[in-house]
Design an enzyme around this catalytic site. Structure first.
Site, PDB file in Angstrom:
ATOM      1  N   SER A 130     -33.894   0.769  -7.269  1.00  0.00           N
ATOM      2  CA  SER A 130     -34.669  -0.448  -7.040  1.00  0.00           C
ATOM      3  C   SER A 130     -36.136  -0.290  -7.428  1.00  0.00           C
ATOM      4  O   SER A 130     -36.996  -0.977  -6.896  1.00  0.00           O
ATOM      5  CB  SER A 130     -34.540  -0.888  -5.579  1.00  0.00           C
ATOM      6  OG  SER A 130     -35.047   0.122  -4.739  1.00  0.00           O
ATOM      7  N   PHE A 170     -37.189  -1.273 -10.067  1.00  0.00           N
ATOM      8  CA  PHE A 170     -37.385  -2.594 -10.649  1.00  0.00           C
ATOM      9  C   PHE A 170     -36.364  -3.500  -9.985  1.00  0.00           C
ATOM     10  O   PHE A 170     -35.173  -3.360 -10.198  1.00  0.00           O
ATOM     11  CB  PHE A 170     -37.162  -2.557 -12.169  1.00  0.00           C
ATOM     12  CG  PHE A 170     -37.226  -3.906 -12.803  1.00  0.00           C
ATOM     13  CD1 PHE A 170     -38.441  -4.517 -13.048  1.00  0.00           C
ATOM     14  CD2 PHE A 170     -36.064  -4.576 -13.147  1.00  0.00           C
ATOM     15  CE1 PHE A 170     -38.501  -5.767 -13.630  1.00  0.00           C
ATOM     16  CE2 PHE A 170     -36.119  -5.831 -13.723  1.00  0.00           C
ATOM     17  CZ  PHE A 170     -37.337  -6.427 -13.969  1.00  0.00           C
ATOM     18  N   GLU A 171     -36.834  -4.391  -9.156  1.00  0.00           N
ATOM     19  CA  GLU A 171     -35.920  -5.245  -8.402  1.00  0.00           C
ATOM     20  C   GLU A 171     -36.459  -6.662  -8.369  1.00  0.00           C
ATOM     21  O   GLU A 171     -37.630  -6.884  -8.062  1.00  0.00           O
ATOM     22  CB  GLU A 171     -35.786  -4.704  -6.976  1.00  0.00           C
ATOM     23  CG  GLU A 171     -34.831  -5.447  -6.110  1.00  0.00           C
ATOM     24  CD  GLU A 171     -34.663  -4.782  -4.748  1.00  0.00           C
ATOM     25  OE1 GLU A 171     -34.463  -5.521  -3.781  1.00  0.00           O
ATOM     26  OE2 GLU A 171     -34.747  -3.558  -4.665  1.00  0.00           O
ATOM     27  N   ASN A 172     -35.600  -7.583  -8.686  1.00  0.00           N
ATOM     28  CA  ASN A 172     -35.936  -8.998  -8.608  1.00  0.00           C
ATOM     29  C   ASN A 172     -34.868  -9.621  -7.720  1.00  0.00           C
ATOM     30  O   ASN A 172     -33.727  -9.747  -8.141  1.00  0.00           O
ATOM     31  CB  ASN A 172     -35.926  -9.611 -10.008  1.00  0.00           C
ATOM     32  CG  ASN A 172     -36.394 -11.040 -10.012  1.00  0.00           C
ATOM     33  OD1 ASN A 172     -36.725 -11.603  -8.988  1.00  0.00           O
ATOM     34  ND2 ASN A 172     -36.402 -11.640 -11.181  1.00  0.00           N
TER      35      ASN A 172
END
Length: 96
Positions: A38, A40-42
């Site tokens: 995570s 990079f988490e959206n």
């Protein structure tokens, strides 16, 4: 030496077309430590609102202390259990 607690998870009340097989190798008795990275988490945070029971169940395992669980396992377990695979995006073309 203190005995390590088993890493129980719960999947009995979740949709069986979820991604539970990603996070457990024994039908939900234990967590296999797999998680989505995570860094990079959206995410739509609305899916986590009101999930105090989930957080309490994870806290009861002792693994925040023993396994040093952070946000990645907590999010991964929940997302794998409650979302359909089609609701999760795998961004394999994004460099990190």
């Amino acid at each position: 030496m203190r005995e390590r607690r088993k890493k129980y998870i719960f999947i009995s009340q979740t949709d069986h077309s979820n991604l539970a097989s990603f996070i457990t190798d024994d039908g939900g008795l234990t967590y296999n430590l797999c998680h989505f990275w995570s860094n990079f988490e959206n995410a739509d945070l609305d899916i986590f609102i009101g999930e105090q029971e989930y957080c309490n169940a994870l806290d009861a395992t002792g693994n925040f202390f023993y396994e040093r669980w952070g946000d990645a396992p907590v999010h991964s377990i929940y997302v794998a259990l409650v979302l359909q695979p089609s609701e999760i995006m795998f961004l394999d073309t994004v460099g990190y």
